[in-house]
Design an enzyme around this catalytic site. Structure first.
Site, PDB file in Angstrom:
ATOM      1  N   GLN A 120      17.844  34.842 106.404  1.00 14.74           N
ATOM      2  CA  GLN A 120      16.669  34.481 107.159  1.00 14.74           C
ATOM      3  C   GLN A 120      15.448  34.662 106.240  1.00 14.74           C
ATOM      4  O   GLN A 120      15.628  34.641 105.026  1.00 14.74           O
ATOM      5  CB  GLN A 120      16.597  35.333 108.408  1.00 14.74           C
ATOM      6  CG  GLN A 120      17.831  35.062 109.316  1.00 14.74           C
ATOM      7  CD  GLN A 120      17.746  35.702 110.697  1.00 14.74           C
ATOM      8  OE1 GLN A 120      16.730  36.234 111.101  1.00 14.74           O
ATOM      9  NE2 GLN A 120      18.845  35.657 111.446  1.00 14.74           N
ATOM     10  N   ASN A 143      23.231  27.475 119.569  1.00 12.82           N
ATOM     11  CA  ASN A 143      23.544  28.094 118.276  1.00 12.82           C
ATOM     12  C   ASN A 143      25.017  28.489 118.233  1.00 12.82           C
ATOM     13  O   ASN A 143      25.497  29.173 119.159  1.00 12.82           O
ATOM     14  CB  ASN A 143      22.687  29.355 118.083  1.00 12.82           C
ATOM     15  CG  ASN A 143      23.046  30.107 116.810  1.00 12.82           C
ATOM     16  OD1 ASN A 143      22.770  29.638 115.705  1.00 12.82           O
ATOM     17  ND2 ASN A 143      23.702  31.259 116.952  1.00 12.82           N
ATOM     18  N   GLU A 144      25.711  28.081 117.190  1.00  9.99           N
ATOM     19  CA  GLU A 144      27.102  28.514 116.922  1.00  9.99           C
ATOM     20  C   GLU A 144      27.950  28.599 118.192  1.00  9.99           C
ATOM     21  O   GLU A 144      28.589  29.621 118.457  1.00  9.99           O
ATOM     22  CB  GLU A 144      27.097  29.856 116.174  1.00  9.99           C
ATOM     23  CG  GLU A 144      26.486  29.741 114.796  1.00  9.99           C
ATOM     24  CD  GLU A 144      26.680  30.972 113.898  1.00  9.99           C
ATOM     25  OE1 GLU A 144      27.082  32.035 114.386  1.00  9.99           O
ATOM     26  OE2 GLU A 144      26.436  30.838 112.682  1.00  9.99           O
ATOM     27  N   TYR A 187      27.785  31.701 104.991  1.00 11.94           N
ATOM     28  CA  TYR A 187      27.329  32.857 104.201  1.00 11.94           C
ATOM     29  C   TYR A 187      28.434  33.227 103.224  1.00 11.94           C
ATOM     30  O   TYR A 187      29.613  33.095 103.543  1.00 11.94           O
ATOM     31  CB  TYR A 187      27.049  34.061 105.109  1.00 11.94           C
ATOM     32  CG  TYR A 187      25.938  33.829 106.113  1.00 11.94           C
ATOM     33  CD1 TYR A 187      24.609  34.026 105.761  1.00 11.94           C
ATOM     34  CD2 TYR A 187      26.225  33.412 107.412  1.00 11.94           C
ATOM     35  CE1 TYR A 187      23.585  33.823 106.681  1.00 11.94           C
ATOM     36  CE2 TYR A 187      25.206  33.205 108.339  1.00 11.94           C
ATOM     37  CZ  TYR A 187      23.890  33.406 107.971  1.00 11.94           C
ATOM     38  OH  TYR A 187      22.877  33.202 108.880  1.00 11.94           O
ATOM     39  N   GLU A 200      14.736  35.055 113.323  1.00 11.22           N
ATOM     40  CA  GLU A 200      15.394  35.347 114.598  1.00 11.22           C
ATOM     41  C   GLU A 200      14.809  36.640 115.165  1.00 11.22           C
ATOM     42  O   GLU A 200      14.397  37.529 114.403  1.00 11.22           O
ATOM     43  CB  GLU A 200      16.910  35.513 114.362  1.00 11.22           C
ATOM     44  CG  GLU A 200      17.681  35.862 115.627  1.00 11.22           C
ATOM     45  CD  GLU A 200      19.198  35.734 115.471  1.00 11.22           C
ATOM     46  OE1 GLU A 200      19.671  35.398 114.370  1.00 11.22           O
ATOM     47  OE2 GLU A 200      19.897  35.960 116.479  1.00 11.22           O
ATOM     48  N   ASN A 204      22.153  33.979 117.206  1.00 12.00           N
ATOM     49  CA  ASN A 204      22.942  34.459 118.342  1.00 12.00           C
ATOM     50  C   ASN A 204      22.035  34.878 119.501  1.00 12.00           C
ATOM     51  O   ASN A 204      22.411  34.766 120.663  1.00 12.00           O
ATOM     52  CB  ASN A 204      23.802  35.655 117.913  1.00 12.00           C
ATOM     53  CG  ASN A 204      24.867  35.253 116.887  1.00 12.00           C
ATOM     54  OD1 ASN A 204      25.276  34.109 116.812  1.00 12.00           O
ATOM     55  ND2 ASN A 204      25.311  36.219 116.085  1.00 12.00           N
ATOM     56  N   GLU A 259      21.740  27.455 108.497  1.00 16.97           N
ATOM     57  CA  GLU A 259      21.899  28.879 108.140  1.00 16.97           C
ATOM     58  C   GLU A 259      22.722  28.946 106.867  1.00 16.97           C
ATOM     59  O   GLU A 259      23.860  28.467 106.841  1.00 16.97           O
ATOM     60  CB  GLU A 259      22.628  29.665 109.242  1.00 16.97           C
ATOM     61  CG  GLU A 259      21.741  30.041 110.408  1.00 16.97           C
ATOM     62  CD  GLU A 259      22.415  30.990 111.389  1.00 16.97           C
ATOM     63  OE1 GLU A 259      23.163  31.880 110.936  1.00 16.97           O
ATOM     64  OE2 GLU A 259      22.189  30.820 112.596  1.00 16.97           O
TER      65      GLU A 259
HETATM   66  O1  AHR Z   1      21.643  34.921 110.721  1.00 17.21           O
HETATM   67  C1  AHR Z   1      22.379  35.917 111.348  1.00 17.21           C
HETATM   68  C2  AHR Z   1      23.352  35.373 112.365  1.00 17.21           C
HETATM   69  O2  AHR Z   1      24.357  34.648 111.711  1.00 17.21           O
HETATM   70  C3  AHR Z   1      22.814  34.398 113.365  1.00 17.21           C
HETATM   71  O3  AHR Z   1      22.246  35.013 114.471  1.00 17.21           O
HETATM   72  C4  AHR Z   1      24.025  33.625 113.768  1.00 17.21           C
HETATM   73  O4  AHR Z   1      23.705  32.319 114.161  1.00 17.21           O
HETATM   74  C5  AHR Z   1      24.929  33.691 112.573  1.00 17.21           C
HETATM   75  O5  AHR Z   1      26.202  34.083 112.916  1.00 17.21           O
END
Ligand code: AHR
Length: 497
Positions: free
Chosen positions: A348, A171-172, A243, A26, A71, A291
Site C-alpha cells: 500500500q 475486493n478479492e 504479493y 486501506e 478486505n 494490489e
Molecule cells: O493489502 C493488504 C490486503 O491484501 C488487502 O486488504 C487484501 O485485498 C489483500 O489480501
C-alpha cells in the site's frame, strides 16, 4: 558476461497509462490513523493530515489511489464515515479485527487525494452489502445535487461532487477469508447487476471486476472466465493481485519472481480475449493490477497483535535492498505490458506494506522500495518501447532461463527524452550492455542513477537511509551505441535527451 540490445523509437508497445503508478490506502493498521492522518502531530494541517506525509506522496507523483480497502471494504458501511465527526460510530472492523473510529471517511479522503494530486479509485462493498449501498454511495459522491444522497453530501459541506471516475466492484471476492466470499457465479451476477445500476447513476464511470486474489488460488483462471462471462459488457477492467516474498532466503529465485507476474498477466489477457471471442464482443477488457508488492516480513509480528486496538502496527514490512530490486523488476513488467495493464496499485502507500513509513508523533521516512517506484513514476511517462534484449541467463529453483537483466524503455516524445529502467540480477558480477540506439540521433546521456548496496538485506530506518540512489552510473553514448555497465544486483535509471 555481456548483454546486447536494440532500441528503436518505432518499436512501440503502447502509450503508458500513468495510472500504472497508482497506490492504495486501506483502513488497516496505521495507514490512515497515524499515517496520512494524525491530528495532534506537529506537521498536521487544518484537517489533521500530516504535511510531511503529503510531501513524500507528492514526490512519488501517484496518479490514483485505491480506497478504502482491501478486505476492510467487504464489511464497511460507507455512511459511518460521512457527516459530523462526533456522530460517527465506532465499529468493530472485522477484516483486521481492530476498532474503526470513522474519523476519516469518503469526504476527507477525497480532500486528501486532492492535496497529493491523485484521483480516487473507490471500492464498493459487495461482501455484506450490494447494489443499493453502491448506487447510493455513487449518488453521494458524483451526483451534482437535488436528490437525497447528493443533498446529504452538500449538507456535509461538499457542495461540488467529487466526480470519482474509477470504481472497484468489491475486493478479492474469490478468497474464503473475504467477508461475504462468493463463488464465481454468485460474484459475477452481483457484479454485473451492481455495475448496471451504477452506470445508470453515472454513465461516465469506469468499473473494475474482481479477478483472483493471486495465482495460487484453486479457482484461478476459471474464476476470471466465469466472472467475465457474467460481466463482460458491464465492466472495463479485471483486477489482478499478487504479493511475493523471499521466505526461503534464496535471492536468485526471489529476484526472478516477476517472471511469475509476467505469466499471470499473459494468462489473464488470454482469458479476457477468450471471453471477448465467446461473446463476439468488440470491446477489450484491460487489466488493473490493483494490489502488488513484496509482503512477508511482518507476517510473524502480526500474529502476536491483540485484537480490537485502534490503528495497531499491522503489516509493517521493513523492506531491504533486494526487495527494492524485485519491486523495480515488477514495475518493468508493467511497462512491458503497457498495451493491456492500464492501472496498477502498489499496495500500500503509508505504513502498511508501504514505501512511506511514519513514527507516531515523529518522522516520516522512505523505505528502499520508494526509489524504484518514484523513478518509474516520475520518468516512466510516454510510450513504452519494446527493447530487443539478449541477456545472459540463469536457472533458479522455480525458474529456468531467467535473464540477468530486465529492461523497460519509455520515450517521452514531447520532451524528447528516453529513459531506460534496468535491473541486473547477477549476485556477483556487473554486466556490460551495448545498446543500438541509432534511431535516437544525437541523444546524449543526461543521467544514470543507480541503487546498489553490497548487503542485499540492508534496510532504511527513520534514523538512517542506508539504501539511497546515487547519480554516478557508468554509461556513455558512442556513435549510435549506448554502452552501459550494470553493477551487480542493481537498479538503474538511464536518461537520454
Ligand atoms: O493489502 C493488504 C490486503 O491484501 C488487502 O486488504 C487484501 O485485498 C489483500 O489480501
Amino acid at each position: 558476461l555481456k548483454a546486447k540490445m536494440i532500441l528503436d523509437k518505432n518499436y512501440k508497445i503502447a502509450k503508458v497509462d500513468e495510472r500504472i503508478y497508482g497506490s492504495f490506502i486501506e483502513h488497516l493498521g496505521r495507514a490512515v490513523y497515524g499515517g496520512v492522518y494524525e491530528s495532534d502531530h506537529p506537521e498536521a494541517d487544518d484537517q489533521g493530515f500530516r504535511k510531511d506525509v503529503i510531501d513524500l506522496v507528492k514526490e512519488l507523483q501517484v496518479p490514483i489511489i485505491r480506497y478504502p480497502g482491501g478486505n476492510m471494504v467487504s464489511a464497511y458501511n460507507w455512511e459511518d464515515g460521512v457527516g459530523p465527526k462526533n456522530d460517527r460510530p465506532r465499529r468493530l472492523e472485522l477484516a483486521w479485527r481492530t476498532i474503526e473510529t470513522n474519523e476519516v471517511g469518503t469526504n476527507e479522503f477525497a480532500d486528501w487525494a486532492q492535496k497529493v494530486n491523485s484521483q480516487v479509485m473507490m471500492a464498493v462493498n459487495l461482501g455484506t452489502r450490494g447494489i443499493d449501498a453502491a448506487r447510493n454511495l455513487l449518488e453521494y459522491t458524483n451526483h451534482p445535487g437535488g436528490t437525497y444522497w447528493s443533498d446529504l453530501r452538500k449538507s456535509h459541506g461538499y457542495e461540488a461532487p467529487h466526480n470519482i471516475k474509477t470504481w472497484c466492484l468489491g475486493n478479492e471476492m474469490d478468497g474464503p477469508w473475504q467477508i461475504g466470499h462468493k463463488t464465481a457465479d454468485e460474484y459475477g451476477r452481483i457484479a454485473a447487476e451492481t455495475a448496471k445500476a451504477m452506470r445508470l447513476v453515472d454513465p461516465s464511470i469506469e468499473l473494475v471486476a474482481c479477478g483472483s486474489s493471486n495465482t495460487q488460488m484453486p479457482t484461478f483462471a476459471e474464476w476470471e472466465a466465469t466472472t467475465l462471462d457474467h460481466t463482460y459488457e458491464h465492466v472495463d477492467y479485471i483486477s489482478l493481485h499478487q504479493y511475493y516474498g523471499n521466505h526461503e532466503n534464496d535471492p536468485a529465485n526471489y529476484l526472478a519472481k516477476n517472471i511469475d507476474m509476467d505469466h499471470f498477466i499473459k494468462t489473464v489477457i488470454s482469458i479476457c480475449d477468450y471471453i471477448k471471442a465467446k461473446h463476439r464482443s468488440k470491446k477489450t477488457i484491460n487489466l488493473s493490477f490493483d494490489e502488488w508488492n513484496v509482503w512477508y516480513h511482518s507476517s510473524e509480528a502480526d500474529k502476536q497483535l491483540e485484537p480490537w486496538l485502534i490503528a495497531p502496527p499491522q503489516l509493517e514490512d521493513v523492506y531491504n535492498f533486494e526487495d527494492a530490486l524485485l519491486v523495480g523488476s515488477m514495475l518493468i513488467t508493467f511497462l512491458q505490458h503497457a498495451d493491456r495493464v492500464k492501472m496498477a496499485c502498489m499496495a500500500q502507500l503509508v505504513n502498511v506494506i508501504a514505501p512511506i513509513m511514519t513514527e507516531n508523533n515523529g518522522r516520516a521516512w522512505k523505505q528502499t522500495i520508494y526509489y524504484p517506484y518514484m523513478h518509474t513514476s516520475v520518468y516512466g511517462r510516454g510510450v513504452s518501447l519494446k527493447p530487443i534484449l539478449s541477456s545472459p541467463k540463469y536457472d533458479s529453483k522455480d525458474f529456468t532461463d531467467v535473464p540477468y537483466i530486465d529492461c523497460a524503455a519509455v520515450y517521452n516524445e514531447e520532451a524528447e527524452e528516453l529513459t531506460l529502467f534496468m535491473v541486473n540480477k547477477h549476485l556477483e558480477e556487473s554486466i556490460p550492455l551495448s545498446c543500438d540506439i541509432r534511431s535516437f540521433e544525437n541523444f546524449r546521456i543526461i543521467g544514470h542513477t543507480v541503487l546498489e548496496n553490497d548487503d542485499l538485506k540492508a534496510v532504511n530506518t527513520a534514523a538512517k537511509q542506508a539504501v539511497v540512489p546515487h547519480g554516478k552510473g557508468n554509461s556513455k553514448v558512442d556513435d549510435g551505441a549506448l554502452e552501459i555497465i550494470l553493477p551487480k544486483t542493481s537498479w538503474n535509471v538511464i536518461r537520454l535527451k
